[in-house]
Design a protein around this motif. Structure first.
Motif, PDB file in Angstrom:
ATOM      1  N   UNK A   1      23.311  47.204  40.313  1.00 22.72           N
ATOM      2  CA  UNK A   1      22.028  46.853  40.916  1.00 22.72           C
ATOM      3  C   UNK A   1      21.827  47.314  42.354  1.00 22.72           C
ATOM      4  N   UNK A   2      22.367  48.490  42.698  1.00 19.32           N
ATOM      5  CA  UNK A   2      22.135  49.066  44.026  1.00 19.32           C
ATOM      6  C   UNK A   2      21.695  50.514  43.847  1.00 19.32           C
ATOM      7  N   UNK A   3      21.210  51.109  44.926  1.00 22.40           N
ATOM      8  CA  UNK A   3      20.818  52.516  44.861  1.00 22.40           C
ATOM      9  C   UNK A   3      22.068  53.394  44.802  1.00 22.40           C
ATOM     10  N   UNK A   4      21.885  54.611  44.291  1.00 19.21           N
ATOM     11  CA  UNK A   4      23.015  55.530  44.230  1.00 19.21           C
ATOM     12  C   UNK A   4      23.523  55.856  45.629  1.00 19.21           C
ATOM     13  N   UNK A   5      22.598  55.951  46.581  1.00 17.21           N
ATOM     14  CA  UNK A   5      22.982  56.258  47.957  1.00 17.21           C
ATOM     15  C   UNK A   5      23.858  55.152  48.540  1.00 17.21           C
ATOM     16  N   UNK A   6      23.488  53.913  48.284  1.00 22.55           N
ATOM     17  CA  UNK A   6      24.282  52.800  48.799  1.00 22.55           C
ATOM     18  C   UNK A   6      25.662  52.793  48.150  1.00 22.55           C
ATOM     19  N   UNK A   7      25.706  53.037  46.847  1.00 23.43           N
ATOM     20  CA  UNK A   7      26.990  53.086  46.161  1.00 23.43           C
ATOM     21  C   UNK A   7      27.841  54.236  46.696  1.00 23.43           C
ATOM     22  N   UNK A   8      27.227  55.382  46.934  1.00 24.76           N
ATOM     23  CA  UNK A   8      27.961  56.542  47.465  1.00 24.76           C
ATOM     24  C   UNK A   8      28.543  56.219  48.839  1.00 24.76           C
ATOM     25  N   UNK A   9      27.793  55.468  49.655  1.00 28.08           N
ATOM     26  CA  UNK A   9      28.303  55.089  50.984  1.00 28.08           C
ATOM     27  C   UNK A   9      29.496  54.140  50.859  1.00 28.08           C
ATOM     28  N   UNK A  10      29.527  53.321  49.827  1.00 26.01           N
ATOM     29  CA  UNK A  10      30.688  52.455  49.586  1.00 26.01           C
ATOM     30  C   UNK A  10      31.898  53.321  49.235  1.00 26.01           C
ATOM     31  N   UNK A  11      31.705  54.265  48.309  1.00 24.63           N
ATOM     32  CA  UNK A  11      32.809  55.135  47.903  1.00 24.63           C
ATOM     33  C   UNK A  11      33.321  56.003  49.049  1.00 24.63           C
ATOM     34  N   UNK A  12      32.417  56.417  49.922  1.00 22.03           N
ATOM     35  CA  UNK A  12      32.810  57.276  51.043  1.00 22.03           C
ATOM     36  C   UNK A  12      33.369  56.487  52.218  1.00 22.03           C
TER      37      UNK A  12
ATOM     38  N   UNK B   1      31.751  54.521  54.206  1.00 24.19           N
ATOM     39  CA  UNK B   1      30.772  54.388  55.292  1.00 24.19           C
ATOM     40  C   UNK B   1      30.291  52.949  55.383  1.00 24.19           C
ATOM     41  N   UNK B   2      29.976  52.363  54.234  1.00 26.31           N
ATOM     42  CA  UNK B   2      29.538  50.965  54.190  1.00 26.31           C
ATOM     43  C   UNK B   2      30.715  50.067  53.831  1.00 26.31           C
ATOM     44  N   UNK B   3      30.760  48.913  54.438  1.00 24.65           N
ATOM     45  CA  UNK B   3      31.732  47.907  54.029  1.00 24.65           C
ATOM     46  C   UNK B   3      31.295  47.368  52.673  1.00 24.65           C
ATOM     47  N   UNK B   4      32.264  47.056  51.863  1.00 27.21           N
ATOM     48  CA  UNK B   4      31.948  46.530  50.542  1.00 27.21           C
ATOM     49  C   UNK B   4      31.906  45.016  50.618  1.00 27.21           C
ATOM     50  N   UNK B   5      30.850  44.441  50.056  1.00 33.03           N
ATOM     51  CA  UNK B   5      30.734  42.994  50.041  1.00 33.03           C
ATOM     52  C   UNK B   5      31.545  42.433  48.882  1.00 33.03           C
ATOM     53  N   UNK B   6      31.850  41.176  48.970  1.00 30.91           N
ATOM     54  CA  UNK B   6      32.583  40.504  47.907  1.00 30.91           C
ATOM     55  C   UNK B   6      31.808  40.574  46.597  1.00 30.91           C
ATOM     56  N   UNK B   7      30.513  40.355  46.664  1.00 29.75           N
ATOM     57  CA  UNK B   7      29.675  40.399  45.470  1.00 29.75           C
ATOM     58  C   UNK B   7      29.718  41.788  44.829  1.00 29.75           C
ATOM     59  N   UNK B   8      29.582  42.831  45.644  1.00 31.59           N
ATOM     60  CA  UNK B   8      29.617  44.199  45.122  1.00 31.59           C
ATOM     61  C   UNK B   8      30.995  44.509  44.537  1.00 31.59           C
ATOM     62  N   UNK B   9      32.038  44.054  45.206  1.00 31.66           N
ATOM     63  CA  UNK B   9      33.397  44.281  44.726  1.00 31.66           C
ATOM     64  C   UNK B   9      33.609  43.634  43.357  1.00 31.66           C
ATOM     65  N   UNK B  10      33.122  42.416  43.191  1.00 33.39           N
ATOM     66  CA  UNK B  10      33.230  41.728  41.898  1.00 33.39           C
ATOM     67  C   UNK B  10      32.466  42.475  40.804  1.00 33.39           C
TER      68      UNK B  10
END
Length: 110
Positions: free
Chosen positions: A28-39, A41-50
């Motif tokens: 439930x996130x944009x591809x850009x936001x997910x790409x920033x997690x993989x790269x 750049x963005x810190x990963x939230x607990x919710x996203x990690x789960x």
């Protein structure tokens, strides 16, 4: 730390033959936001990690295990540059993992 987690998530995603867009849609996130997690750049939230762990069919500890594998000597290299940031990242990760553990423990009780 974010880069280590991102690389680990990317490895799991590639092993499952998912695209970044597929994972992003499923959590439930944009591809850009997910790409920033993989790269990293963005810190990963607990919710996203789960959510990512669930979609990839792995546990949160499977993803975060990479943080335990990094040598402790890395933090004692003699350079104090960014060391306090690394300490705060480690403390934040500890509390995030504790929170995940508590949530999973409460699910088992219910």
């Amino acid at each position: 730390m974010n880069e280590l987690l991102g690389n680990r998530i990317r490895a799991f995603r590639c092993a499952k033959n998912y695209t970044q867009e597929q994972i992003a849609d499923l959590i439930g996130v944009s591809r850009q936001k997910y790409a920033r997690i993989e790269n990293g750049i963005n810190s990963i939230t607990l919710d996203a990690l789960l959510k990512i762990a669930d979609v990839l069919g792995v546990t949160v500890s499977d993803i975060t295990r990479v943080l335990d594998e990094t040598p402790a000597v890395q933090y004692r290299s003699g350079s104090d540059e960014g060391s306090s940031e690394k300490i705060f990242d480690m403390v934040n990760l500890f509390y995030a993992n504790k929170h995940v553990y508590d949530r999973l423990k409460h699910k088992d009780i219910d």
